[in-house]
Design a protein around this motif. Structure first.
Motif, PDB file in Angstrom:
ATOM      1  N   LEU A 279       0.943  -1.002  -0.078  1.00 30.40           N
ATOM      2  CA  LEU A 279      -0.003  -0.091   0.051  1.00 30.40           C
ATOM      3  C   LEU A 279       0.731   1.214  -0.006  1.00 30.40           C
ATOM      4  CD1 LEU A 279      -2.846  -0.865   2.524  1.00 30.40           C
ATOM      5  CD2 LEU A 279      -3.029  -0.463   0.235  1.00 30.40           C
ATOM      6  N   GLY A 280       1.893   1.303   0.296  1.00 35.57           N
ATOM      7  CA  GLY A 280       3.026   2.148   0.475  1.00 35.57           C
ATOM      8  C   GLY A 280       2.751   3.215   1.859  1.00 35.57           C
ATOM      9  N   GLU A 281       2.833   4.359   1.812  1.00 33.81           N
ATOM     10  CA  GLU A 281       2.774   5.325   3.105  1.00 33.81           C
ATOM     11  C   GLU A 281       1.150   5.316   3.424  1.00 33.81           C
ATOM     12  OE1 GLU A 281       6.758   7.923   3.492  1.00 33.81           O
ATOM     13  OE2 GLU A 281       5.159   8.691   2.330  1.00 33.81           O
ATOM     14  N   MET A 282       0.780   5.158   4.780  1.00 33.28           N
ATOM     15  CA  MET A 282      -0.321   5.527   5.178  1.00 33.28           C
ATOM     16  C   MET A 282      -0.342   6.422   6.400  1.00 33.28           C
ATOM     17  SD  MET A 282      -1.843   1.735   5.370  1.00 33.28           S
ATOM     18  CE  MET A 282      -0.569   1.142   6.512  1.00 33.28           C
ATOM     19  N   PHE A 283      -1.361   7.427   6.388  1.00 31.78           N
ATOM     20  CA  PHE A 283      -1.325   8.501   7.525  1.00 31.78           C
ATOM     21  C   PHE A 283      -2.204   8.688   8.559  1.00 31.78           C
ATOM     22  CE2 PHE A 283       0.956   9.568   3.389  1.00 31.78           C
ATOM     23  CZ  PHE A 283       1.914  10.233   3.696  1.00 31.78           C
ATOM     24  N   LEU A 284      -1.939   8.577   9.821  1.00 33.93           N
ATOM     25  CA  LEU A 284      -2.825   8.722  10.852  1.00 33.93           C
ATOM     26  C   LEU A 284      -2.879  10.248  11.146  1.00 33.93           C
ATOM     27  CD1 LEU A 284      -1.964   5.941  13.360  1.00 33.93           C
ATOM     28  CD2 LEU A 284      -4.159   6.223  12.177  1.00 33.93           C
ATOM     29  N   PHE A 285      -4.175  10.707  11.205  1.00 32.89           N
ATOM     30  CA  PHE A 285      -4.266  12.000  11.406  1.00 32.89           C
ATOM     31  C   PHE A 285      -5.624  12.083  12.329  1.00 32.89           C
ATOM     32  CE2 PHE A 285      -7.360  10.888   8.136  1.00 32.89           C
ATOM     33  CZ  PHE A 285      -8.452  11.407   8.115  1.00 32.89           C
ATOM     34  N   ARG A 286      -5.705  13.125  12.958  1.00 26.28           N
ATOM     35  CA  ARG A 286      -7.086  13.919  13.691  1.00 26.28           C
ATOM     36  C   ARG A 286      -7.617  14.932  13.088  1.00 26.28           C
ATOM     37  NH1 ARG A 286      -8.228  14.604  20.266  1.00 26.28           N
ATOM     38  NH2 ARG A 286     -10.294  13.797  20.082  1.00 26.28           N
ATOM     39  N   VAL A 287      -8.913  15.051  13.006  1.00 28.04           N
ATOM     40  CA  VAL A 287      -9.688  16.263  12.479  1.00 28.04           C
ATOM     41  C   VAL A 287      -9.911  17.141  13.647  1.00 28.04           C
ATOM     42  CG1 VAL A 287     -11.683  16.868  11.256  1.00 28.04           C
ATOM     43  CG2 VAL A 287     -10.845  14.645  11.022  1.00 28.04           C
ATOM     44  N   PHE A 288      -9.257  18.402  13.544  1.00 27.28           N
ATOM     45  CA  PHE A 288      -9.267  19.459  14.597  1.00 27.28           C
ATOM     46  C   PHE A 288     -10.707  20.180  14.400  1.00 27.28           C
ATOM     47  CE2 PHE A 288      -4.980  19.799  17.039  1.00 27.28           C
ATOM     48  CZ  PHE A 288      -5.202  18.304  16.941  1.00 27.28           C
ATOM     49  N   THR A 289     -10.866  20.778  13.000  1.00 26.49           N
ATOM     50  CA  THR A 289     -11.954  21.378  12.894  1.00 26.49           C
ATOM     51  C   THR A 289     -12.609  20.937  11.764  1.00 26.49           C
ATOM     52  OG1 THR A 289     -10.883  23.051  11.324  1.00 26.49           O
ATOM     53  CG2 THR A 289     -10.955  23.800  13.720  1.00 26.49           C
ATOM     54  N   GLY A 290     -14.107  21.326  11.698  1.00 26.42           N
ATOM     55  CA  GLY A 290     -14.849  20.955  10.251  1.00 26.42           C
ATOM     56  C   GLY A 290     -15.109  19.476  10.194  1.00 26.42           C
ATOM     57  N   LYS A 291     -15.275  18.874   8.851  1.00 23.91           N
ATOM     58  CA  LYS A 291     -15.382  17.706   8.545  1.00 23.91           C
ATOM     59  C   LYS A 291     -14.617  17.203   7.431  1.00 23.91           C
ATOM     60  CE  LYS A 291     -20.299  17.138   9.657  1.00 23.91           C
ATOM     61  NZ  LYS A 291     -21.496  17.104   9.277  1.00 23.91           N
ATOM     62  N   VAL A 292     -14.050  15.922   7.296  1.00 21.23           N
ATOM     63  CA  VAL A 292     -13.341  15.496   6.258  1.00 21.23           C
ATOM     64  C   VAL A 292     -13.951  14.500   5.538  1.00 21.23           C
ATOM     65  CG1 VAL A 292     -10.939  14.293   5.596  1.00 21.23           C
ATOM     66  CG2 VAL A 292     -11.071  15.844   7.487  1.00 21.23           C
ATOM     67  N   TYR A 293     -14.143  14.635   4.097  1.00 15.49           N
ATOM     68  CA  TYR A 293     -14.894  13.521   3.500  1.00 15.49           C
ATOM     69  C   TYR A 293     -13.856  13.157   2.219  1.00 15.49           C
ATOM     70  CZ  TYR A 293     -16.055  17.986   1.263  1.00 15.49           C
ATOM     71  OH  TYR A 293     -15.700  19.640   0.659  1.00 15.49           O
ATOM     72  N   SER A 294     -14.390  12.095   1.575  1.00 14.71           N
ATOM     73  CA  SER A 294     -13.919  11.628   0.408  1.00 14.71           C
ATOM     74  C   SER A 294     -13.855  12.777  -0.816  1.00 14.71           C
ATOM     75  CB  SER A 294     -14.320  10.184  -0.186  1.00 14.71           C
ATOM     76  OG  SER A 294     -14.187   9.357   0.901  1.00 14.71           O
ATOM     77  N   GLY A 295     -12.846  13.068  -1.544  1.00 16.43           N
ATOM     78  CA  GLY A 295     -12.868  14.179  -2.454  1.00 16.43           C
ATOM     79  C   GLY A 295     -12.631  15.428  -2.211  1.00 16.43           C
ATOM     80  N   ILE A 296     -12.416  15.701  -0.674  1.00 18.40           N
ATOM     81  CA  ILE A 296     -12.041  16.969  -0.251  1.00 18.40           C
ATOM     82  C   ILE A 296     -10.610  17.365  -0.588  1.00 18.40           C
ATOM     83  CG2 ILE A 296     -11.167  16.216   1.944  1.00 18.40           C
ATOM     84  CD1 ILE A 296     -12.592  18.937   3.153  1.00 18.40           C
ATOM     85  N   GLU A 297     -10.395  18.643  -1.039  1.00 13.04           N
ATOM     86  CA  GLU A 297      -8.831  19.146  -1.259  1.00 13.04           C
ATOM     87  C   GLU A 297      -8.320  19.938  -0.228  1.00 13.04           C
ATOM     88  OE1 GLU A 297      -8.958  20.715  -5.144  1.00 13.04           O
ATOM     89  OE2 GLU A 297      -8.921  18.843  -6.093  1.00 13.04           O
ATOM     90  N   LEU A 298      -7.431  19.712   0.366  1.00 16.44           N
ATOM     91  CA  LEU A 298      -6.730  20.375   1.544  1.00 16.44           C
ATOM     92  C   LEU A 298      -5.499  20.822   1.171  1.00 16.44           C
ATOM     93  CD1 LEU A 298      -8.107  18.359   4.306  1.00 16.44           C
ATOM     94  CD2 LEU A 298      -8.985  20.520   3.759  1.00 16.44           C
ATOM     95  N   LYS A 299      -4.886  22.036   1.714  1.00 18.14           N
ATOM     96  CA  LYS A 299      -3.397  22.444   1.335  1.00 18.14           C
ATOM     97  C   LYS A 299      -2.672  22.031   2.748  1.00 18.14           C
ATOM     98  CE  LYS A 299      -2.432  26.308  -0.538  1.00 18.14           C
ATOM     99  NZ  LYS A 299      -2.332  27.885  -0.838  1.00 18.14           N
ATOM    100  N   ASN A 300      -1.512  21.661   2.220  1.00 21.98           N
ATOM    101  CA  ASN A 300      -0.420  21.582   3.031  1.00 21.98           C
ATOM    102  C   ASN A 300       0.409  22.794   3.378  1.00 21.98           C
ATOM    103  OD1 ASN A 300       2.371  20.918   4.139  1.00 21.98           O
ATOM    104  ND2 ASN A 300       2.020  18.819   3.756  1.00 21.98           N
ATOM    105  N   LYS A 301       0.283  23.406   4.473  1.00 22.74           N
ATOM    106  CA  LYS A 301       0.885  24.695   4.343  1.00 22.74           C
ATOM    107  C   LYS A 301       2.403  24.661   4.681  1.00 22.74           C
ATOM    108  CE  LYS A 301      -1.057  27.985   4.954  1.00 22.74           C
ATOM    109  NZ  LYS A 301      -1.163  29.069   3.799  1.00 22.74           N
TER     110      LYS A 301
END
Length: 636
Positions: A279-301
């Motif tokens: 599978l390659g790299e997998m990333f654990l994360f926690r949502v701090f605000t809002g909602k995360v859904y399939s297809g969302i685009e987010l910027k890595n600051k």
């Protein structure tokens, strides 16, 4: 507001993973209590220890729990640091037979950084014939009067059968001795809670009645504000006390919604990276605000890269369940990001969440691949392991001709080696890390370098006269051209210097680069036909070697300033260790030693320091200068 996220911490061997397994069995997520269900990595199973943080989600009554299980071994505390950054509460598991170990203290320190509510869980109450009150007193002595039991264990050792909740239990159901103890603990509990609230304290001092609701609210507030550290009792293996533990942390644990207000944007923090072959790299994360859904685009600051989230998962150890959406506070997992890593914030706003600082990797060894095939894969494989474990690093030193591995200790090194072998089929061997020694001279001297070859046809001709002088330590190297007239034409002089520099790099005593020397070119000879750049380069090298042989060369070693931190009771032992390693003590404070030590003695100082301080010692180091190596060590 019924979500609760806990990191389960404690010293190695305290039963953290067994406790979590029993919680998951109690909540009907797994069928039996087996550590291997949670510590599923082959390396974890071979070493019988947790080495990676893992996330498990479960439901108990109307509470949604997210538990983060972490290693207890001090060399793997990077996982503790990462997990604590995204948790809302901490369970600190204490082995009743072991008392206060360093893993407990480190967990407490980390929780305090983020003001997490702390719950002490005394484990193995049925396994050892030891009075739990002894451990409670140790906790109070170490962490203050905020530590207080909210239960009374019924029975000691093999007779441990249940726990009594002093907050809302029925005292009349207890036998007389236990009843007296429980009432005593309850009265002390009330006083401890009242002391955290000025209004209640005033009522208490005036003899006014305080309602149970007032106590409950003040107690909850005191836990949230780290003014009260409840102590609970369990035996994870048998399951005694588990339901009562879940009831308590469900009622009094802090929820994410209580901790943070929501915003009108989506943001998350990546706190762990994994890698799997297929599978390659997998990333654990926690949502701090809002909602995360399939297809969302987010910027890595950090990178200004746009990451499109194509698949979302809820992790459960090595298992994962795909979902369409995750709300704030939830921990999730996604795959195959373009340019993100542990510690990155992804958001559709400009927010950047502060990431943690890991301990410096101060245990240094040399490594070499066993075969040519291993050599080709080594660097890439180590980079992949570093992505999931940022607490070590490595570099190839071209001067030493050695790859240096900087880690947290011997066990950490062995784990890295196991990962290299099992995941990437790369085998390496340990070797002592080489020290970047230097050489210099004690006095001035002159040297003559001749390179003359005239045997028919065009030959080679170059003669250089130089003078070398020692410079003040740290000045490096100076080149002075004092040729007057045409003894050596200007176009050849840079090649004399080039030859000198090459000879300095090669060293003279032990083959280490030479420093802190002024070299003056003051005379020489040339031939109109046979002179060349090469001839004067060789002449410069020969002249330098000739001069050094008369200038009393000697070897230098790097010296580092050190700050060593240790509990006061271990300071004298640490001083002895420093002295035995040719260290120099410059100052002593209550819990700190300031001094200087040779780098050669610092490479393996960390395990020795931990041994002297039962794991509690740490140190910082910073380069100071080079100084002469004792002659007896040079001969060795």
């Amino acid at each position: 507001m019924n979500d609760r996220t806990f990191v389960i911490a404690g010293h190695i061997g305290s039963g953290k993973t067994t406790l979590l397994a029993q919680i998951l069995k109690t909540t009907n997520v797994i069928q039996r209590v087996e550590k291997t269900l949670l510590d599923y990595d082959p390396i974890e199973q071979s070493k019988n220890m947790t080495i990676n943080l893992k996330v498990f989600k479960t439901k108990y009554k109307n509470y949604d729990f997210q538990f983060i299980d972490i290693p207890g071994f001090i060399e793997l505390e990077g996982e503790l640091i990462s997990a604590t950054r995204v948790a809302d509460n901490m369970l600190i598991v204490v082995d009743i037979s072991m008392g206060l170990e360093v893993g407990i203290e480190r967990a407490f320190e980390e929780a305090k950084k983020y003001n997490l509510p702390i719950f002490f869980v005394i484990n193995k109450c049925k396994s050892y014939e030891k009075d739990p009150e002894e451990i409670v007193n140790l906790l109070k002595k170490k962490f203050g009067k905020q530590v207080h039991p909210i239960q009374v264990p019924i029975g000691i050792g093999n007779n441990f059968s249940s726990v009594f909740n002093i907050i809302d239990g029925n005292f009349e159901n207890l036998e007389e001795n236990l009843k007296k103890k429980a009432i005593k603990e309850y009265n002390e509990f009330i006083e401890a809670v009242v002391e955290t609230d000025d209004k209640l304290l005033e009522k208490y001092m005036e003899g006014k009645e305080i309602t149970k609701e007032e106590i409950h609210l003040a107690f909850r507030k005191a836990i949230d504000n780290s003014l009260f550290y409840p102590v609970l009792f369990v035996d994870a293996l048998s399951g005694i006390g588990i339901n009562e533990l879940l009831d308590f942390i469900g009622e009094y644990g802090l929820s994410f919604e209580e901790k943070f207000d929501d915003k009108n944007f989506t943001s998350l923090l990546i706190f762990k990276t994994y890698s799997e072959a297929h599978l390659g790299e997998m990333f654990l994360f926690r949502v701090f605000t809002g909602k995360v859904y399939s297809g969302i685009e987010l910027k890595n600051k950090r990178t200004e890269t746009i990451e499109k989230i194509s698949h979302l998962f809820i992790p459960f150890g090595k298992e994962r369940k795909e979902v369409n959406e995750l709300k704030r506070g939830e921990i999730g997992l996604f795959l195959k990001l373009k340019d993100s890593k542990t510690g990155d914030t992804l958001s559709n706003d400009n927010i950047i969440y502060e990431w943690v600082k890991y301990p410096e990797p101060l245990y240094v060894i040399g490594i070499k691949p066993k075969t040519k095939k291993d050599e080709e894969k080594l660097s890439e494989s180590l980079q992949k392991i570093m992505a999931e474990d940022p607490t070590f690093t490595f570099k190839y030193d071209p001067q030493l001709k050695q790859t240096l591995l900087y880690s947290q200790g011997e066990v950490h090194v062995n784990i890295i080696f196991e990962k290299l072998k099992q995941r990437f089929n790369v085998e390496v061997e340990k070797e002592r890390a080489k020290v970047p020694y230097r050489e210099t001279i004690r006095k001035s001297a002159e040297g003559l370098g001749k390179y003359i070859k005239q045997t028919g046809g065009r030959g080679q001709y170059g003669v250089a006269n130089i003078r070398i002088e020692p410079l003040e330590r740290g000045k490096g190297y100076e080149w002075v051209d004092k040729i007057f007239g045409g003894a050596i034409p200007k176009e050849y002089r840079p090649y004399v210097e080039q030859g000198v520099k090459k000879a300095m790099e090669e060293g003279f005593v032990l083959g280490y680069p030479m420093i802190d020397i002024r070299v003056t070119l003051f005379d020489g000879k040339y031939h109109e036909v046979d002179s060349s750049n090469l001839a004067f380069e060789i002449a410069g090298s020969l002249a330098f070697k000739d001069a050094v042989s008369k200038a009393e060369p000697y070897v230098l070693e790097p010296i580092y300033n050190v700050e060593i931190f240790a509990p006061e009771e271990y300071i004298s032992d640490v001083i002895s260790e420093v002295n035995s390693r040719r260290g120099k003590i410059l100052g002593i404070e209550t819990n700190k030693i300031i001094g200087q030590m040779p780098l050669a003695e610092l490479y393996d100082f960390l395990p020795a320091l931990r041994a002297k301080t039962k794991g509690r010692g740490r140190f910082k180091m910073e380069f100071s200068r080079y100084q002469e190596v004792p002659i007896n060590l040079v001969k060795q």
